[in-house]
Structures are given as structure tokens and as C-alpha cells.
Design an enzyme around this catalytic site. Structure first.
Site, PDB file in Angstrom:
ATOM      1  CB  CYS A  71      -0.936   0.018   1.208  1.00 53.99           C
ATOM      2  SG  CYS A  71      -2.290  -1.140   1.034  1.00 53.99           S
TER       3      CYS A  71
HETATM    4  N1  COA Z   1     -20.562  -8.866   7.463  1.00 55.75           N
HETATM    5  C1  COA Z   1     -21.058  -9.056   8.697  1.00 55.75           C
HETATM    6  N2  COA Z   1     -20.277  -9.279   9.770  1.00 55.75           N
HETATM    7  C2  COA Z   1     -18.944  -9.321   9.583  1.00 55.75           C
HETATM    8  C3  COA Z   1     -18.365  -9.143   8.319  1.00 55.75           C
HETATM    9  C4  COA Z   1     -19.217  -8.913   7.233  1.00 55.75           C
HETATM   10  N3  COA Z   1     -18.750  -8.722   5.990  1.00 55.75           N
HETATM   11  N4  COA Z   1     -17.023  -9.233   8.442  1.00 55.75           N
HETATM   12  C5  COA Z   1     -16.772  -9.456   9.725  1.00 55.75           C
HETATM   13  N5  COA Z   1     -17.919  -9.535  10.431  1.00 55.75           N
HETATM   14  C6  COA Z   1     -18.078  -9.805  11.871  1.00 55.75           C
HETATM   15  C7  COA Z   1     -16.868 -10.514  12.439  1.00 55.75           C
HETATM   16  O1  COA Z   1     -16.950 -11.893  12.243  1.00 55.75           O
HETATM   17  C8  COA Z   1     -16.965 -10.113  13.893  1.00 55.75           C
HETATM   18  O2  COA Z   1     -17.910 -10.925  14.533  1.00 55.75           O
HETATM   19  P1  COA Z   1     -17.667 -11.398  16.057  1.00 55.75           P
HETATM   20  O3  COA Z   1     -17.626 -10.119  16.855  1.00 55.75           O
HETATM   21  O4  COA Z   1     -18.852 -12.248  16.321  1.00 55.75           O
HETATM   22  O5  COA Z   1     -16.358 -12.120  16.046  1.00 55.75           O
HETATM   23  C9  COA Z   1     -17.511  -8.695  13.836  1.00 55.75           C
HETATM   24  O6  COA Z   1     -18.171  -8.591  12.569  1.00 55.75           O
HETATM   25  C10 COA Z   1     -16.427  -7.665  13.934  1.00 55.75           C
HETATM   26  O7  COA Z   1     -15.382  -7.979  13.005  1.00 55.75           O
HETATM   27  P2  COA Z   1     -13.983  -7.277  12.968  1.00 55.75           P
HETATM   28  O8  COA Z   1     -13.128  -7.936  11.937  1.00 55.75           O
HETATM   29  O9  COA Z   1     -13.438  -7.170  14.351  1.00 55.75           O
HETATM   30  O10 COA Z   1     -14.439  -5.841  12.433  1.00 55.75           O
HETATM   31  P3  COA Z   1     -13.661  -4.478  12.476  1.00 55.75           P
HETATM   32  O11 COA Z   1     -14.537  -3.512  13.128  1.00 55.75           O
HETATM   33  O12 COA Z   1     -12.269  -4.617  12.962  1.00 55.75           O
HETATM   34  O13 COA Z   1     -13.620  -4.075  10.934  1.00 55.75           O
HETATM   35  C11 COA Z   1     -11.966  -3.995   9.172  1.00 55.75           C
HETATM   36  C12 COA Z   1     -12.910  -4.865  10.003  1.00 55.75           C
HETATM   37  C13 COA Z   1     -11.192  -4.859   8.224  1.00 55.75           C
HETATM   38  C14 COA Z   1     -12.820  -3.007   8.377  1.00 55.75           C
HETATM   39  C15 COA Z   1     -11.028  -3.213  10.091  1.00 55.75           C
HETATM   40  O14 COA Z   1     -10.387  -4.066  10.993  1.00 55.75           O
HETATM   41  C16 COA Z   1      -9.983  -2.447   9.326  1.00 55.75           C
HETATM   42  O15 COA Z   1     -10.266  -1.633   8.488  1.00 55.75           O
HETATM   43  N6  COA Z   1      -8.731  -2.622   9.657  1.00 55.75           N
HETATM   44  C17 COA Z   1      -7.692  -1.824   9.046  1.00 55.75           C
HETATM   45  C18 COA Z   1      -6.846  -2.618   8.190  1.00 55.75           C
HETATM   46  C19 COA Z   1      -6.978  -2.378   6.720  1.00 55.75           C
HETATM   47  O16 COA Z   1      -7.887  -1.817   6.196  1.00 55.75           O
HETATM   48  N7  COA Z   1      -6.007  -2.897   6.018  1.00 55.75           N
HETATM   49  C20 COA Z   1      -5.984  -2.902   4.605  1.00 55.75           C
HETATM   50  C21 COA Z   1      -4.611  -2.901   4.120  1.00 55.75           C
HETATM   51  S1  COA Z   1      -3.816  -1.364   4.478  1.00 55.75           S
END
Ligand code: COA
Length: 375
Positions: free
Chosen positions: A157
Site C-alpha cells: 500500500c
Molecule cells: N458482514 C457481517 N459481519 C462481519 C463481516 C461482514 N462482511 N465481516 C466481519 N464480520 C463480523 C466478524 O466476524 C466479527 O464478529 P464477532 O464479533 O462475532 O467475532 C464482527 O463482525 C467484527 O469484526 P472485525 O473484523 O473485528 O471488524 P472491524 O470492526 O475490525 O472491521 C476492518 C474490520 C477490516 C474493516 C477493520 O479491521 C480495518 O479496516 N482494519 C484496518 C486494516 C486495513 O484496512 N487494512 C488494509 C490494508 S492497508
């Protein structure tokens, strides 16, 4: 030493859009199919059932509303879930070169430059379509350069900001006079569309930037005042696909680790402070107070991540003008994100206005480029 300046930028945006609703409908149909096909193993507790995705979750967790892709039919086919590109002969331009040329033309036109004015091409991206010859050398030929040199680089990235530092250093030293830096990001190829945790993250695009000596600029320019890069190894964003794949037992199987993988929460928590610290120190070392910045063009991965970084750097919540996002329309386009933001949100700069282009991602890698409008 010569003063490097950005004199042109361009964005090639694919014509196909996938909305969150379309994406979720396809994923859920895929999950149903998977659960039917694996019903016995799921009932026996040997395989986990695939849960449904949700468009409201996607928007709330990321800020993403849609993404552009080069080919959506294959991605949305529940039995396939990745793009379908046609075979290309070795005599045809590769797909990465094709979109790089489209973005390059826009950037060159803005700079008032012809391909014959370019000394060097850097193709900086998260994935390369083949091992060799370098994509950049093909792009050099496709845009019609006469002489010069070209090379590829990959810092995931952060490829574009690292590419900008290479371009700026080449201009400073005189090893090149006009550099074209392109970021063809076909992220639909590396994304695991079958994984609910990340299927919504990425989109396709290509960006291009012309960097040349400030004294050569034909129109408005952004002087590159300083650049700063940082890397720190982490397995939290990883893709194990590579040229040794066939040598390993089970290497050629349909494996999860051959596409993009991440520990999203860890990435979020660990990367935000690293980026905020680097930007703050970089500005301070250049005697620039955060309040002196007109704009921050941040990497476009996640809205909350950008909000937090902006707040830490500014010491208050930045306005939308100070920190514009494009991720709602483009999703995460890997290295191209901060360049799209720059390209689409820099026309209103007056001479003297300051801004920072900043990227962050796998590696970990962070790049900060301080620019000042001039001319
Ligand atoms: N639809 C519904 N639920 C979902 C889902 C989807 N598409 N994807 C994940 N979930 C669920 C998970 O299973 C989890 O359930 P649980 O609490 O029962 O375990 C819950 O939603 C929360 O998931 P989580 O992965 O902790 O969500 P988050 O708030 O951390 O958001 C990202 C996920 C990826 C958006 C976030 O972590 C992020 O943006 N991280 C930054 C990293 C990044 O973007 N990197 C890219 C390269 S630079």
C-alpha cells in the site's frame, strides 16, 4: 541539487462498479452454495459453515459504499468469486500496462509533457502481473518513450509514496530529469472475495504522477519539500503467493494464504500510532505546524482509521476539506488511494499552500511526502 516537483497527476477509473448491496448478495449466494455443498461436513463439525455478510456492517466498519473493478461478472458469480480476464498473447499489452498508459496520458497532459520528455518510469504497485520483464519497461514502450529506463517496485500500500521518494531523489541528484510514476492496482486479483472478513475491502484503479525539476515545470506545480519512509516487519497483512509456490507440498492447491490476508483489528491498532508519530515528527523536522497544512491526502483503507490519524496529527478533528476521503467510492485501492485523493482534491491550492501525501499498509510500511503549491 535540483528541486523536485509534481507537475501532473492522473487517475484511470474502471467503468464497472460493485455496490455493497450487489457484493453482499453475491457473497451470500456463495455462502449458501458452500454450505449446501459441505452440508455433511458442517453437520459433522469438520467444516465451519460460512456466515452471511451484511452491507450495513461493511459501511459502518469501513466507510466503503462501492468499488470500481475491471471485471465484475466473475467476481459476482457465486460459483467463482474472482475476476474473469481474457487470455492475452505476448504481443499484446498486458492489463497492467494498458491501464497504466491510460492514467499516464492524463498525468502527462496535465504536466504539458510528451512521452518523449520522460527519462524514467517507475511502476510502483502491490502486485505485478508477471515476474519479468518489468511492467515498467513495457509501459515505457507503450507510452512511446525514446530512450530512458524503467523499473518496478513493490511496497504494497505504500508503493506510491516510496515511488515518489525514488522519483524525487532521482530529480534531486540529476540521474533523471522527468520521471513518470504509475500505480496500476488490480486488487480484484489478490482479494479473497470468498472471505466475509475482507471481501469488501478493495477496488481497482490506476494512478500516475509526473515528477520533474521545478525549474522545468510548464504550469502549476507542487514542490516536494521532503519525504520520509519507514518500514517495520509484520505478518498481519500478508500474501504467500510467489514463484516458489509449485515447489512446496500442496503449493498449487486453492489455499487461503495465496490471496490477501489480514488481522484487521491488529493492523488498525498498530498502524495508526506509527503513522501519526511519523507524520508529526516529519512535519516538526520541516518546521511545519500541523495547523499550517491545508490538506492531508491519506491512504484510503478505512474511514475510522483516517479520522483517528487526522485527529492525532492535527490535535483536533480535521474538516472534510483538510482530510478528504475517496474510499467511499473507490474502496481501498492499495498504493493508489492517497494519489487519487491528491489528484481529485488539489485544484483549489494557491501558491504557498502546504499538504502531505501519506500512505500506510503491509510491511508495515509508511510514507510521507510534504508538498507546497508553487508557480
Ligand atoms: N458482514 C457481517 N459481519 C462481519 C463481516 C461482514 N462482511 N465481516 C466481519 N464480520 C463480523 C466478524 O466476524 C466479527 O464478529 P464477532 O464479533 O462475532 O467475532 C464482527 O463482525 C467484527 O469484526 P472485525 O473484523 O473485528 O471488524 P472491524 O470492526 O475490525 O472491521 C476492518 C474490520 C477490516 C474493516 C477493520 O479491521 C480495518 O479496516 N482494519 C484496518 C486494516 C486495513 O484496512 N487494512 C488494509 C490494508 S492497508
Amino acid at each position: 541539487m535540483y528541486q523536485p516537483a509534481i507537475t501532473g497527476s492522473g487517475v484511470f477509473t474502471p467503468s464497472e462498479i460493485i455496490t455493497n448491496d450487489e457484493l453482499v448478495a453475491a457473497f451470500n449466494a456463495h455462502a449458501d452454495l458452500f454450505n449446501q455443498q459441505n452440508a455433511d461436513a458442517i453437520a459433522a463439525g469438520e467444516v465451519e459453515a460460512k456466515p452471511q455478510s451484511n452491507a450495513d456492517f461493511i459501511f459502518a466498519a469501513s466507510g466503503i459504499e462501492q468499488r470500481y473493478v475491471l471485471e465484475k461478472e466473475g467476481v459476482l458469480d457465486p460459483a467463482r468469486m474472482y475476476p474473469r480476464f481474457r487470455e492475452r498473447s505476448d504481443d499484446e499489452p498486458s492489463l497492467m500496462a494498458e491501464i497504466a498508459v491510460k492514467a499516464a496520458k492524463i498525468a502527462l497532459e496535465q504536466a504539458g509533457r510528451d512521452a518523449r520528455d520522460i527519462d524514467a518510469v517507475i511502476c510502483a504497485a502491490s502486485n505485478m502481473e508477471r515476474a519479468y520483464p518489468a511492467m515498467a519497461v513495457e509501459i515505457q514502450q507503450e507510452i512511446g518513450m525514446e530512450g530512458g529506463f524503467a523499473f518496478d517496485m513493490n511496497v504494497a500500500c505504500s508503493s506510491a509514496t516510496f515511488g515518489l521518494q525514488q522519483a524525487a531523489d532521482m530529480i534531486r541528484s540529476g540521474s533523471a530529469r522527468t520521471v513518470l510514476m504509475v500505480n496500476p492496482e488490480i486488487t480484484s486479483g489478490h482479494l479473497e472475495w470468498r472471505d466475509r472478513d475482507c471481501h469488501f475491502i478493495f477496488g481497482d484503479v490506476c494512478t500516475a504522477v509526473v515528477v520533474e525539476r521545478a525549474e522545468d515545470a510548464k504550469g502549476a506545480r507542487f514542490d516536494i519539500l521532503d519525504t520520509r519512509l519507514l518500514t517495520q516487519f509484520s505478518n498481519n497483512i500478508r500474501n504467500n503467493n510467489g514463484f516458489l509456490r509449485r515447489t512446496r507440498p500442496h503449493g498449487m492447491e486453492d489455499r487461503r494464504d495465496m490471496q490477501f490476508m489480514q488481522e484487521g483489528r491488529k493492523v488498525f491498532k498498530q498502524v495508526v500510532p506509527i503513522v501519526a508519530e511519523l507524520m508529526t515528527a516529519h512535519l516538526a523536522d520541516n518546521d511545519i505546524a500541523p495547523g499550517d497544512l491545508k490538506r492531508m491526502w491519506l491512504h484510503q483503507a478505512n474511514k475510522s482509521m483516517n479520522d483517528l490519524i487526522g485527529k492525532k496529527v492535527m490535535g483536533r478533528e480535521p474538516t472534510r476539506e483538510e482530510q478528504p476521503n475517496i474510499l467511499q467510492d473507490y474502496a481501498n485501492t492499495s498504493s493508489a488511494g492517497s494519489i487519487i485523493a491528491f489528484s481529485k482534491h488539489s485544484d483549489d491550492f494557491e501558491p504557498g499552500d502546504l499538504g502531505v501525501i501519506c500512505s500506510f499498509g503491509a510491511g508495515y510500511s509508511v510514507g510521507s511526502v510534504i508538498v507546497r503549491r508553487a508557480g
